[in-house]
Each structure stands twice: as structure tokens, then as C-alpha cells.
Design a protein around this motif. Sequence first.
Motif, PDB file in Angstrom:
ATOM      1  N   GLN A  16       0.863  -1.192   0.000  1.00  0.00           N
ATOM      2  CA  GLN A  16       0.000   0.000   0.000  1.00  0.00           C
ATOM      3  C   GLN A  16       0.893   1.233   0.000  1.00  0.00           C
ATOM      4  O   GLN A  16       1.951   1.235   0.626  1.00  0.00           O
ATOM      5  CB  GLN A  16      -0.836   0.089   1.286  1.00  0.00           C
ATOM      6  CG  GLN A  16      -1.761  -1.024   1.552  1.00  0.00           C
ATOM      7  CD  GLN A  16      -2.431  -0.906   2.929  1.00  0.00           C
ATOM      8  OE1 GLN A  16      -1.946  -0.245   3.827  1.00  0.00           O
ATOM      9  NE2 GLN A  16      -3.561  -1.582   3.062  1.00  0.00           N
TER      10      GLN A  16
ATOM     11  N   ARG B  16       1.007   4.910   1.533  1.00  0.00           N
ATOM     12  CA  ARG B  16       0.304   5.527   2.659  1.00  0.00           C
ATOM     13  C   ARG B  16       0.780   6.942   2.942  1.00  0.00           C
ATOM     14  O   ARG B  16       1.954   7.254   2.805  1.00  0.00           O
ATOM     15  CB  ARG B  16       0.515   4.715   3.945  1.00  0.00           C
ATOM     16  CG  ARG B  16      -0.182   3.383   3.964  1.00  0.00           C
ATOM     17  CD  ARG B  16      -0.009   2.745   5.310  1.00  0.00           C
ATOM     18  NE  ARG B  16      -0.698   1.468   5.423  1.00  0.00           N
ATOM     19  CZ  ARG B  16      -0.725   0.754   6.530  1.00  0.00           C
ATOM     20  NH1 ARG B  16      -0.120   1.178   7.629  1.00  0.00           N
ATOM     21  NH2 ARG B  16      -1.370  -0.400   6.561  1.00  0.00           N
TER      22      ARG B  16
ATOM     23  N   ASP C 158      -1.260   6.616   8.250  1.00  0.00           N
ATOM     24  CA  ASP C 158      -1.800   5.256   8.260  1.00  0.00           C
ATOM     25  C   ASP C 158      -2.868   5.029   7.198  1.00  0.00           C
ATOM     26  O   ASP C 158      -3.486   3.970   7.150  1.00  0.00           O
ATOM     27  CB  ASP C 158      -2.408   4.947   9.640  1.00  0.00           C
ATOM     28  CG  ASP C 158      -1.352   4.842  10.720  1.00  0.00           C
ATOM     29  OD1 ASP C 158      -0.212   4.442  10.408  1.00  0.00           O
ATOM     30  OD2 ASP C 158      -1.661   5.156  11.886  1.00  0.00           O
ATOM     31  N   THR C 159      -3.079   6.009   6.330  1.00  0.00           N
ATOM     32  CA  THR C 159      -4.149   5.931   5.342  1.00  0.00           C
ATOM     33  C   THR C 159      -3.629   5.516   3.971  1.00  0.00           C
ATOM     34  O   THR C 159      -2.769   6.194   3.393  1.00  0.00           O
ATOM     35  CB  THR C 159      -4.859   7.298   5.215  1.00  0.00           C
ATOM     36  OG1 THR C 159      -5.313   7.697   6.507  1.00  0.00           O
ATOM     37  CG2 THR C 159      -6.026   7.216   4.251  1.00  0.00           C
ATOM     38  N   PRO C 160      -4.132   4.397   3.413  1.00  0.00           N
ATOM     39  CA  PRO C 160      -3.752   4.012   2.059  1.00  0.00           C
ATOM     40  C   PRO C 160      -4.268   5.042   1.046  1.00  0.00           C
ATOM     41  O   PRO C 160      -5.396   5.531   1.172  1.00  0.00           O
ATOM     42  CB  PRO C 160      -4.445   2.665   1.844  1.00  0.00           C
ATOM     43  CG  PRO C 160      -4.772   2.174   3.206  1.00  0.00           C
ATOM     44  CD  PRO C 160      -4.993   3.404   4.039  1.00  0.00           C
TER      45      PRO C 160
ATOM     46  N   THR D 271      -4.632  -1.220  -2.614  1.00  0.00           N
ATOM     47  CA  THR D 271      -3.771  -2.257  -2.056  1.00  0.00           C
ATOM     48  C   THR D 271      -3.626  -3.359  -3.094  1.00  0.00           C
ATOM     49  O   THR D 271      -4.596  -3.717  -3.754  1.00  0.00           O
ATOM     50  CB  THR D 271      -4.385  -2.831  -0.763  1.00  0.00           C
ATOM     51  OG1 THR D 271      -4.564  -1.758   0.164  1.00  0.00           O
ATOM     52  CG2 THR D 271      -3.496  -3.887  -0.137  1.00  0.00           C
TER      53      THR D 271
END
Length: 160
Positions: A81, A83, A86-88, A109
Motif C-alpha cells: 500500500q 500511505r 496510516d491511510t492508504p 492495495t
Amino acid sequence: MKSSLACVVLCSLVAAVCAFKSGAPQRQCEAMRPYHEGSEPQTGRAPYTVSFSKSKIAPGERISVKITGEGNEKLKGFMIQARVGDTPVGKFSSSNSIKLLDCSGTSNTATHTSNTPRARVNLFWTAPKDLTETVTFKYTIVKDYVTYWVALDSPKLTIA
């Protein structure tokens, strides 16, 4: 003694069937951990790297992303992923047989579709059109059922 051996063989077969040979399930989006029974992630340096066709791209631009084993190292599974925190973010695509997952976004992802050993994985990733930040690709590599590394960090990619 025979019953102990039979138990070991049976447990091994159950573990092999429970592995995600056709790619990580969506419930692994956040932790990026394969949860292979009876094993823990490696903590040492991984013999795998992620590289990009460019180190700086424009918003909305598509780049080539490669996961490569060092020397003769092969991998059986992966999850990756891009990022921001913590956000894809962004969107993966590939001409190979790659499974795409929607982890709080569409196709952000990528994971394997087969556990056939391979030396390299080639992907494409497209940055969001409105993103102007530095991203880190998080990736998990499975060398074999008991040897895997979780949520490794790639070099940073600048989007400006």
C-alpha cells in the motif's frame, strides 16, 4: 510415536490449507499481517526491496513500482500500500495477475494471486490528483509459510 508423527503431519496440512495462497483477504488491510499459525514475523532486515521508476512525481501521475528479492531470494506472497500516515492512498494496477483490494479506497492495495515463488513483482501505482505530499509504501513479504516480514517501509516518494 506414530500418533505424534501423525499429529505433526496433520497440523502441517491444516496450516498449509489455511494460508492465503491466492492473496491477502481484505480484513488484513490495516495490520498487513498474514497470521500464519505457529509463526511470528521476522524482525531482522528483509532481503527484499521496493523501488520506483522515479523518486518524485506529479499529482495524478502513474509510476512503475517493483518488489525485488536480493540475489536469488524469491517471494511467495506480498501485500503493498502507498500511505500518508496510516491511510492508504492512490491506486494500483498491473499487467500481471495481481489481486487488488479496496482498503478504504478503490484498488489502493495490491497482493498476490498465487503462491508460486517469484523473484520480482511489477506493479503500477497512480497518485491521487489532489495529493501533494510524501508517501511511504508499506509492504509485507512472505518468503515461505514461517518466514515473512510485516509492514516494511519503502524509500519515500515525493508527490509535488
